[in-house]
Design a protein around this motif. Structure first.
Motif, PDB file in Angstrom:
ATOM      1  N   PRO A 144     -10.799 -30.331   4.585  1.00  0.00           N
ATOM      2  CA  PRO A 144      -9.808 -29.431   4.045  1.00  0.00           C
ATOM      3  C   PRO A 144      -8.451 -29.616   4.249  1.00  0.00           C
ATOM      4  O   PRO A 144      -7.516 -29.438   3.214  1.00  0.00           O
ATOM      5  CB  PRO A 144     -10.188 -27.988   4.649  1.00  0.00           C
ATOM      6  N   LEU A 145      -7.924 -30.350   5.175  1.00  0.00           N
ATOM      7  CA  LEU A 145      -6.472 -30.560   5.621  1.00  0.00           C
ATOM      8  C   LEU A 145      -6.216 -31.681   4.339  1.00  0.00           C
ATOM      9  O   LEU A 145      -5.148 -31.547   3.787  1.00  0.00           O
ATOM     10  CB  LEU A 145      -6.315 -30.882   6.809  1.00  0.00           C
ATOM     11  N   ALA A 194      -8.109 -26.482  11.398  1.00  0.00           N
ATOM     12  CA  ALA A 194      -8.649 -26.786   9.962  1.00  0.00           C
ATOM     13  C   ALA A 194      -8.731 -28.219   9.723  1.00  0.00           C
ATOM     14  O   ALA A 194      -9.182 -28.787   8.768  1.00  0.00           O
ATOM     15  CB  ALA A 194      -7.904 -26.118   8.871  1.00  0.00           C
ATOM     16  N   ASP A 195      -8.332 -29.070  10.857  1.00  0.00           N
ATOM     17  CA  ASP A 195      -8.495 -30.564  10.653  1.00  0.00           C
ATOM     18  C   ASP A 195      -9.889 -30.950  11.151  1.00  0.00           C
ATOM     19  O   ASP A 195     -10.054 -31.279  12.336  1.00  0.00           O
ATOM     20  CB  ASP A 195      -7.363 -31.165  11.533  1.00  0.00           C
ATOM     21  N   LEU A 196     -11.048 -30.506  10.461  1.00  0.00           N
ATOM     22  CA  LEU A 196     -12.178 -31.151  10.524  1.00  0.00           C
ATOM     23  C   LEU A 196     -13.091 -31.268   9.258  1.00  0.00           C
ATOM     24  O   LEU A 196     -12.596 -30.981   8.280  1.00  0.00           O
ATOM     25  CB  LEU A 196     -12.884 -30.003  11.405  1.00  0.00           C
ATOM     26  N   GLY A 212     -14.866 -29.384  -5.085  1.00  0.00           N
ATOM     27  CA  GLY A 212     -14.334 -29.453  -6.500  1.00  0.00           C
ATOM     28  C   GLY A 212     -13.762 -28.027  -6.924  1.00  0.00           C
ATOM     29  O   GLY A 212     -12.461 -27.903  -7.606  1.00  0.00           O
ATOM     30  N   LYS A 213     -14.440 -27.143  -6.651  1.00  0.00           N
ATOM     31  CA  LYS A 213     -14.178 -25.787  -7.118  1.00  0.00           C
ATOM     32  C   LYS A 213     -13.197 -24.959  -6.379  1.00  0.00           C
ATOM     33  O   LYS A 213     -12.209 -24.246  -6.673  1.00  0.00           O
ATOM     34  CB  LYS A 213     -15.349 -24.773  -7.125  1.00  0.00           C
ATOM     35  N   ILE A 214     -13.161 -25.390  -4.882  1.00  0.00           N
ATOM     36  CA  ILE A 214     -11.929 -25.073  -3.921  1.00  0.00           C
ATOM     37  C   ILE A 214     -10.843 -25.477  -4.609  1.00  0.00           C
ATOM     38  O   ILE A 214      -9.584 -25.028  -4.658  1.00  0.00           O
ATOM     39  CB  ILE A 214     -12.246 -25.424  -2.517  1.00  0.00           C
ATOM     40  N   ASN A 215     -10.539 -27.086  -4.894  1.00  0.00           N
ATOM     41  CA  ASN A 215      -9.510 -27.515  -5.339  1.00  0.00           C
ATOM     42  C   ASN A 215      -9.025 -27.056  -6.798  1.00  0.00           C
ATOM     43  O   ASN A 215      -7.801 -26.776  -7.183  1.00  0.00           O
ATOM     44  CB  ASN A 215      -9.738 -29.054  -5.569  1.00  0.00           C
ATOM     45  N   TYR A 259     -14.996 -19.520   8.060  1.00  0.00           N
ATOM     46  CA  TYR A 259     -14.096 -19.011   6.950  1.00  0.00           C
ATOM     47  C   TYR A 259     -12.654 -19.673   6.925  1.00  0.00           C
ATOM     48  O   TYR A 259     -12.181 -20.088   7.751  1.00  0.00           O
ATOM     49  CB  TYR A 259     -13.774 -17.422   7.009  1.00  0.00           C
ATOM     50  N   LEU A 260     -12.523 -20.124   5.468  1.00  0.00           N
ATOM     51  CA  LEU A 260     -10.994 -20.773   5.238  1.00  0.00           C
ATOM     52  C   LEU A 260     -10.390 -19.861   4.325  1.00  0.00           C
ATOM     53  O   LEU A 260     -10.908 -19.465   3.165  1.00  0.00           O
ATOM     54  CB  LEU A 260     -11.419 -22.071   4.445  1.00  0.00           C
ATOM     55  N   HIS A 261      -9.334 -19.540   4.844  1.00  0.00           N
ATOM     56  CA  HIS A 261      -8.686 -18.373   4.187  1.00  0.00           C
ATOM     57  C   HIS A 261      -7.236 -19.075   3.723  1.00  0.00           C
ATOM     58  O   HIS A 261      -6.617 -19.856   4.275  1.00  0.00           O
ATOM     59  CB  HIS A 261      -7.950 -17.216   5.160  1.00  0.00           C
ATOM     60  N   TYR A 262      -7.095 -19.077   2.309  1.00  0.00           N
ATOM     61  CA  TYR A 262      -5.967 -19.776   1.695  1.00  0.00           C
ATOM     62  C   TYR A 262      -5.040 -18.560   0.996  1.00  0.00           C
ATOM     63  O   TYR A 262      -5.420 -17.479   0.506  1.00  0.00           O
ATOM     64  CB  TYR A 262      -6.308 -20.817   0.411  1.00  0.00           C
ATOM     65  N   VAL A 263      -3.816 -18.854   1.245  1.00  0.00           N
ATOM     66  CA  VAL A 263      -2.769 -17.907   0.664  1.00  0.00           C
ATOM     67  C   VAL A 263      -1.752 -18.667   0.282  1.00  0.00           C
ATOM     68  O   VAL A 263      -1.099 -19.644   0.767  1.00  0.00           O
ATOM     69  CB  VAL A 263      -2.339 -16.903   2.009  1.00  0.00           C
ATOM     70  N   VAL A 264      -1.308 -18.150  -1.076  1.00  0.00           N
ATOM     71  CA  VAL A 264      -0.183 -18.756  -1.742  1.00  0.00           C
ATOM     72  C   VAL A 264       1.006 -17.919  -2.043  1.00  0.00           C
ATOM     73  O   VAL A 264       0.567 -16.610  -2.872  1.00  0.00           O
ATOM     74  CB  VAL A 264      -0.705 -19.641  -3.188  1.00  0.00           C
TER      75      VAL A 264
END
Length: 952
Positions: A646-647, A676-678, A685-688, A723-728
């Motif tokens: 994910p990184l 998160a470096d794993l 594709g959908k996450i991106n 769980y990966l949490h993304y915040v923009v």
């Protein structure tokens, strides 16, 4: 005043944009004309070549048939004992048959019988003349064909090859200004329609090349020059096809010529008027667009009012079902429940799933078995409606009485398709009916308040009494039935059904229900639900309920359901066709742009190319958003799990958008959790896709010198899941509370006027929300007007067992692409029927340096694979005669072609289309528009794969 100035500037902006669009259309039109010109010229040359070949083969076939007939005629002479009678009778008949078979080739036949020579002639008036002559003509004269037999018999034929050829080719189209030629005995004869008008002389150098090819038996296509009537030289083309004549195989050839100018005649004027029409149409469209924007707000208001009205109607229908304590259901031809309303839980006390399970195949639920049995009886009798009453036990152990009223549906052939109905709780009504049977007085009190039509009979069906409440129009007809039996006044076409229900009710003591249709002059056609049951030991009663309104409602419900199904199907077909039809021309446009980028362009030209490329990519993005949302909405989207870091992925997505940030001087910061470096497993594709959408929106709505921050944190959920949490977060314009609650609705725009500063389809956040939910998380939005926004989403992922990721292929430079054909030599077959796509692929292969062969349909591709060795086949999916999928299956059945690399080409981008192609035997799949770098990367990958197999 300010508003008028604003509107004036808006119209100026619209005019400028419209002018730019017109200039773009003009430039595209010029480019398209050049492509059309070349295509037209190539097509007509091919037509000339094919026509020449067809005519030459036709002449050769007739001449071969003539040779066979002459040999047959000679064999006939040798195997017959001739006497005077046969010479006078049979021989003329045989000669006449030969003349009839070949009227245009021969005019005289000599038959040498040894002691005499017979001559047979056919005149121009079709007169048959027989005579005896002294000898046969000299065969060296050049116009005679001599056939000698083993016994010394000899036949001589006088033939006119030139006249025959001129008559034969008159049936073939001659290009204006062109002609037709016969090359025979090293001489050139003009046999065209205009040969007698002017004399045409082909240059000796061109004629010499043609004769050399004829002597070798080779067909050819030539650029020639000729002179006509002493005027200026004319440039043209000539197609020739050789053939052999006579027993000596005399070389001959048929040739068709055409001036180059006539091949493209009519193209300029046709295209000019068409192009002018398109320009005027574009101008009119722009004007219409400007006018339409003014009315958009009013139309939107009308739509909102309509939506409110529809919502109120749905609420009224729900209230009606609740009032009736019933629910609606649908089932298929097997009796399995396909749809059911929410009220089932309130009526039965059981969840919807239990009701559906009770009607599944193999279920032994008593009530469900009873209902199925009644429906089977109704189907056997071709009934359209079924009314069933049954007892069931609720979840709270309370026994209730249900009435199931159902409409049975049949197809045009009378086969049962399924049914729809309403199930209502009639427990209270049922208890009331039992009390009526026990007490006649209570029955009379109840009858006086029932709105239904009630008749009382004796056990033989004779009417004793009737009751009609509030239906004065029926009083007089009903009074005429007193003292009459049922068979004397009920509709004759329903007599057996009504009598059967009456007798069954008398015999079993149970209510028997049937539906009947009565026609009355005052009431018209009315539908009734008639229920027969015993009143006591000597009397029967029937209650007829007017269900005309219910029938009308059922028909309306069925029409609404069919309309919805048709609309859904039409929507899917439209989206598929739209994707294919738009992507096919976009394939040519973006492919040519890729090729154009590799050429030497000045600064202005490169700006133009960038504008076209960005516009094309924007259009593809819009198409992708619409298709993605459609798939999400229909529940057809699938999750494709792959291992990824994910990184690395987040940094890659930010790298894509860094150019936009630099252009607006926006600070784009990353804050990443070190954990998160794993390596994780999920749909990368959908996450991106969601990340690109959220970060892109933040950059778009953030003013210059603003700030956008992207956070990624990891939360441990279990040993295997995280769980990966993304915040923009941005410092953009912000969103008001009024718009915030509608922001994830499809096609919703915060600013919907024609002067809005930020463009888009309004699907991005709707897709992001659905994708986040599909991946096990949710999309969260916080914003404050004028201060910025925060968009966050979470996804549930699995830890990967892989210790490291496979290295991705390096990016190709233009130098790499130009040298690919030499570095990675492949034997390539291109199967493509579309001329525009074929021209584009040819240019791409030339740019890459690859040699290749072309098949115009699947059958040609299959034949070429059988007869040639190829490393890679680029197979278009949609082709005439045999499509790409059928050709792939046929190739895979060949014993020595199972390892052949087949890459599908198609404008269909749905995942199910791609999976179908792979299931049919294709190794890979490229969607149009095909980009040059992607094509180069695929060819390099499969070259290494092919080379690896050959080495091993």
């Amino acid at each position: 005043m300010e508003k008028k100035i604003f509107e004036r500037s808006n119209y100026k902006l619209t005019a400028v944009v419209g002018g730019i669009l017109i200039l773009l259309v003009v430039s595209i039109g010029i480019s398209f004309f050049n492509a059309l010109y070349e295509s037209q010229l190539s097509t007509r040359k091919e037509f000339l070549n094919k026509q020449t070949e067809l005519a030459a083969r036709g002449i050769e076939f007739e001449l071969i048939r003539f040779q066979e007939e002459t040999r047959t005629f000679l064999n006939y002479l040798e195997n017959t004992d001739w006497d005077q009678n046969k010479v006078r009778q049979d021989l003329p008949l045989a000669a006449r048959r030969t003349f009839i078979a070949f009227p245009s080739i021969i005019d005289t036949i000599w038959v040498d019988l040894g002691d005499s020579v017979m001559r047979y002639t056919i005149t121009s008036r079709n007169d048959f003349i027989q005579s005896t002559v002294q000898g046969i003509p000299d065969s060296k004269a050049g116009k005679y064909q001599v056939i000698e037999g083993n016994s010394g018999l000899k036949t001589v034929y006088s033939y006119d090859l030139l006249g025959f050829a001129r008559e034969f080719v008159s049936n073939f189209y001659q290009t204006p200004g062109g002609s037709k030629y016969l090359l025979f005995n090293n001489q050139l004869f003009d046999i065209g329609a205009a040969s007698s008008v002017t004399e045409r002389k082909i240059q000796d150098s061109d004629l010499q090349r043609i004769r050399e090819d004829i002597s070798l038996g080779l067909k050819g296509f030539y650029q020639i020059t000729w002179n006509e009537g002493g005027e200026a030289d004319i440039d043209g083309v000539l197609a020739q096809y050789p053939f052999r004549f006579g027993y000596g195989d005399i070389p001959a050839s048929l040739a068709f010529s055409a001036p180059v100018q006539s091949l493209t005649s009519g193209l300029y004027s046709t295209y000019f008027y068409l192009f002018i029409g398109i320009v005027f149409l574009l101008i009119g469209s722009i004007l219409f667009f400007v006018i339409s924007i003014k009315n958009s707000l009013e139309i939107t208001k009308n739509k909102e009012a309509s939506l409110i009205e529809i919502s109120e109607l749905f609420e009224q229908q729900n209230l009606l079902l609740k009032e009736l304590r019933g629910f609606v259901f649908f089932h298929n031809y097997k009796g399995e429940i396909s749809r059911i309303s929410e009220e089932v839980e309130e009526v039965l006390g059981h969840p919807k799933k239990s009701f559906v399970t009770a009607f599944q195949d193999g279920s032994q639920h008593p009530a469900a078995l009873q209902v199925k049995e009644e429906i089977l009886k109704a189907i056997a009798e071709k009934k359209e409606y079924v009314n069933i009453e049954t007892d069931v036990i609720r979840a709270d152990n309370k026994k209730i009485r249900l009435r199931i009223f159902e409409k049975l549906m049949y197809d045009e052939l009378g086969r049962f398709n399924g049914g729809m109905g309403i199930c209502t709780d009639i427990t209270e009504q049922y208890q009331s009916e039992k009390e009526i049977i026990e007490s006649e007085n209570r029955l009379r009190a109840l009858i006086n308040n029932l709105p239904d039509v009630i008749f009382i009979y004796d056990n033989e069906g004779k009417v004793l009494d009737f009751h009609i409440q509030g239906r004065e129009n029926l009083l007089e007809p009903a009074s005429h039935t007193l003292g009459k039996k049922l068979e004397e006044f009920v509709p004759q076409d329903q007599l057996n059904e009504i009598l059967s229900a009456f007798r069954q009710a008398r015999k079993t003591g149970k209510i028997q229900t049937i539906n009947s249709v009565w026609k009355d002059e005052k009431e018209g056609v009315r539908h009734y639900e008639m229920r027969f049951f015993p009143l006591d030991q000597s009397q029967m009663i029937s209650i007829a309920k007017d269900i005309t309104s219910q029938k009308i409602w059922e028909n309306g419900l069925m029409e609404a359901m069919n309309a919805a199904d048709m609309a859904s199907k039409a929507k899917s077909e439209f989206l598929a066709n739209m994707s294919h039809e738009i992507r096919t021309p976009m394939n040519g446009l973006l492919g040519i742009i890729d090729l154009l980028e590799s050429t030497n362009l000045n600064k202005i030209q490169k700006q133009y190319v960038d504008i076209i490329k960005n516009s094309g990519n924007s259009l593809l993005t819009i198409i992708r958003d619409i298709l993605d949302y459609s798939k999400i909405e229909s529940g057809k989207i699938e999750i494709h799990t792959t291992a990824f870091n994910p990184l690395d992925e987040l940094k890659a997505q930010v790298e894509i958008l860094i150019g936009i940030a630099k252009k607006k001087s926006i600070s784009l910061d990353l804050k990443i959790d070190p954990k998160a470096d794993l390596i994780l497993e999920g749909d990368r594709g959908k996450i991106n896709q969601v990340l690109l959408n959220l970060i892109g929106n933040a950059l778009k709505f953030t003013p210059e010198k603003g700030k956008v921050s992207v956070h990624m944190d990891l939360e441990e959920f279990s040993e295997e899941l995280v769980y990966l949490h993304y915040v923009v977060e941005d410092t953009g314009i912000g969103i008001s509370e009024e718009h915030l609650k509608h922001l994830t609705e499809p096609f919703y725009q915060v600013e919907s006027s024609n002067t809005r500063a930020y463009q888009g389809t309004g699907l991005g956040l709707a897709i992001a929300k659905k994708v986040a939910e599909l991946l096990g998380g949710e999309l969260v939005i916080r914003s404050q007007l004028g201060k910025g926004s925060v968009f966050g989403f979470s996804v549930l992922l699995k830890r990967s067992t892989d210790a490291f990721l496979k290295s991705s292929s390096r990016d190709l430079t233009w130098r790499d692409i130009r040298e690919m054909g030499a570095v990675f030599p492949l034997r390539i077959l291109l199967a493509e029927d579309n001329e525009l796509n074929l021209q584009l692929m040819k240019l791409m292969f030339q740019q890459l340096g690859f040699a290749f062969e072309v098949a115009k349909n699947g059958q040609e591709a299959l034949d070429m694979v059988k007869s040639h060795e190829f490393d890679v086949v680029l197979m278009d999916v949609q082709m005439p005669i045999m499509n790409g999928l059928e050709a792939t299956v046929a190739i895979r059945e060949l014993p020595d072609r199972k390892d052949l690399i087949i890459i599908g080409l198609s404008a269909n981008v749905f995942e199910e289309d791609q999976q179908k192609a792979l299931d049919m035997g294709m190794d890979d799949y490229l969607t149009k528009p095909i980009r040059l770098a992607v094509l180069a990367d695929k060819l390099e990958f499969y070259f290494r794969k092919v080379r690896g197999k050959s080495v091993s």
